[in-house]
Design a protein around this motif. Structure first.
Motif, PDB file in Angstrom:
ATOM      1  N   LEU A  19       0.832  -1.205   0.000  1.00  0.00           N
ATOM      2  CA  LEU A  19       0.000   0.000   0.000  1.00  0.00           C
ATOM      3  C   LEU A  19       0.868   1.257   0.000  1.00  0.00           C
ATOM      4  CD1 LEU A  19      -2.752  -1.068   2.556  1.00  0.00           C
ATOM      5  CD2 LEU A  19      -3.054  -0.697   0.096  1.00  0.00           C
ATOM      6  N   LEU A  54      -6.211   3.953   6.498  1.00  0.00           N
ATOM      7  CA  LEU A  54      -6.599   2.726   5.802  1.00  0.00           C
ATOM      8  C   LEU A  54      -6.541   1.605   6.828  1.00  0.00           C
ATOM      9  CD1 LEU A  54      -4.637   3.066   2.431  1.00  0.00           C
ATOM     10  CD2 LEU A  54      -6.982   3.757   2.950  1.00  0.00           C
ATOM     11  N   LEU A  83     -10.476  -1.626   4.832  1.00  0.00           N
ATOM     12  CA  LEU A  83      -9.970  -2.533   3.797  1.00  0.00           C
ATOM     13  C   LEU A  83     -10.195  -3.970   4.262  1.00  0.00           C
ATOM     14  CD1 LEU A  83      -6.526  -0.901   2.903  1.00  0.00           C
ATOM     15  CD2 LEU A  83      -8.687  -0.664   1.688  1.00  0.00           C
ATOM     16  N   VAL A 104     -13.618  -0.669   1.124  1.00  0.00           N
ATOM     17  CA  VAL A 104     -13.073  -1.101  -0.159  1.00  0.00           C
ATOM     18  C   VAL A 104     -12.488  -2.505  -0.007  1.00  0.00           C
ATOM     19  CG1 VAL A 104     -11.382  -0.634  -1.980  1.00  0.00           C
ATOM     20  CG2 VAL A 104     -12.527   1.270  -0.819  1.00  0.00           C
ATOM     21  N   LYS A 106      -9.956  -5.496  -0.708  1.00  0.00           N
ATOM     22  CA  LYS A 106      -8.538  -5.542  -1.053  1.00  0.00           C
ATOM     23  C   LYS A 106      -8.313  -6.045  -2.479  1.00  0.00           C
ATOM     24  CE  LYS A 106      -6.635  -6.131   3.608  1.00  0.00           C
ATOM     25  NZ  LYS A 106      -5.869  -6.998   4.524  1.00  0.00           N
ATOM     26  N   ASN A 110      -6.221  -0.991  -8.152  1.00  0.00           N
ATOM     27  CA  ASN A 110      -5.509   0.078  -7.459  1.00  0.00           C
ATOM     28  C   ASN A 110      -6.223   1.420  -7.598  1.00  0.00           C
ATOM     29  OD1 ASN A 110      -3.570  -1.759  -6.715  1.00  0.00           O
ATOM     30  ND2 ASN A 110      -2.109  -1.170  -8.325  1.00  0.00           N
ATOM     31  N   LEU A 113      -9.021   2.040  -5.049  1.00  0.00           N
ATOM     32  CA  LEU A 113      -8.558   2.461  -3.732  1.00  0.00           C
ATOM     33  C   LEU A 113      -8.099   3.913  -3.748  1.00  0.00           C
ATOM     34  CD1 LEU A 113      -7.798   2.016  -0.806  1.00  0.00           C
ATOM     35  CD2 LEU A 113      -5.620   1.034  -1.587  1.00  0.00           C
ATOM     36  N   ALA A 116     -10.932   6.123  -3.865  1.00  0.00           N
ATOM     37  CA  ALA A 116     -11.609   6.127  -2.566  1.00  0.00           C
ATOM     38  C   ALA A 116     -10.930   7.083  -1.595  1.00  0.00           C
ATOM     39  CB  ALA A 116     -11.629   4.715  -1.989  1.00  0.00           C
ATOM     40  N   ASP A 128     -17.475   0.163  -1.608  1.00  0.00           N
ATOM     41  CA  ASP A 128     -17.029  -0.539  -2.796  1.00  0.00           C
ATOM     42  C   ASP A 128     -18.247  -0.832  -3.665  1.00  0.00           C
ATOM     43  OD1 ASP A 128     -16.732  -3.522  -3.998  1.00  0.00           O
ATOM     44  OD2 ASP A 128     -14.843  -2.434  -4.111  1.00  0.00           O
TER      45      ASP A 128
END
Length: 220
Positions: A19, A54, A83, A104, A106, A110, A113, A116, A128
């Motif tokens: 991340l 996150l 997450l 969201v 995992k 990408n 995220l 978001a 999500d």
């Protein structure tokens, strides 16, 4: 450019590393801290004052949901994005109730995220996309069950009496409609008041309408 300040909370070092790498490629975002549990997270958030956290939903000890609750209470300017690898309707509801601003998976791309993070940093909330339809269905189902449970202690006859009462009818009018004596209707109303723990006819009528009694009993 004011960069979005982010703290990552996950008990897996490889996840935090991935991340961080993803976020640090963005000129408008920066990772200002990491944590693997709630205790670390609270300390890091206090030190760095991030805009976004996150948060892994499943961690040893305190869950991500409980961590979210404490973070939102202690740091109201910090917003939490949950997450998780689990698309679980109950977890979504619990996360939102705890104060999460986003949710969201995992497995999401990408860009999902990163979008978001930007959305929540602007003060908006999101879910999500894959969970939204199921969540709405889940909420509607919970509302339907709540409405049914609101009258679960009433007999069919009592439900009919209550429905007529909710239309504003007197005991005599209810009796004529349901072919009951006025005394029988009065007795039914007394029992309904006791079962629903209410005090008077106005409260009964309000309760019945608020819990959509006419969805259960056909209205003339």
């Amino acid at each position: 450019m004011n960069r979005i300040r982010i703290v990552i909370v996950d008990d897996h070092a490889l996840v935090r590393m991935g991340l961080t790498t993803l976020i640090c490629d963005r000129p408008d975002m920066q990772v200002v801290g990491e944590a693997s549990n709630l205790t670390q997270a609270l300390r890091v958030i206090e030190e760095t004052q991030p805009q976004i956290v996150l948060m892994d939903i499943r961690m040893p000890g305190e869950s991500g949901i409980e961590a979210t609750r404490q973070i939102v209470q202690r740091f109201p300017q910090t917003r939490v994005i949950i997450l998780t690898s689990y698309s679980d309707d109950e977890l979504v509801m619990r996360a939102i109730h705890a104060g999460a601003s986003g949710y969201v998976l995992k497995q999401a791309d990408n860009d999902v995220l990163l979008d978001a993070i930007q959305t929540v940093a602007r003060g908006e909330s999101l879910l999500d996309p894959a969970t939204t339809t199921r969540l709405l269905h889940f909420v509607r189902e919970m509302e339907r069950k709540a409405e049914q449970n609101a009258f679960r202690d009433l007999s069919e006859r009592e439900l009919s009496v209550l429905a007529e009462l909710a239309k504003g009818k007197t005991n005599a009018e209810i009796g004529r409609t349901l072919h009951l004596s006025e005394k029988t209707v009065r007795n039914h109303v007394s029992v309904i008041l006791e079962k629903l723990h209410l005090s008077n006819r106005v409260e009964l009528a309000t309760y019945a309408v608020e819990h959509h009694i006419f969805d259960l009993v056909k209205r003339d």
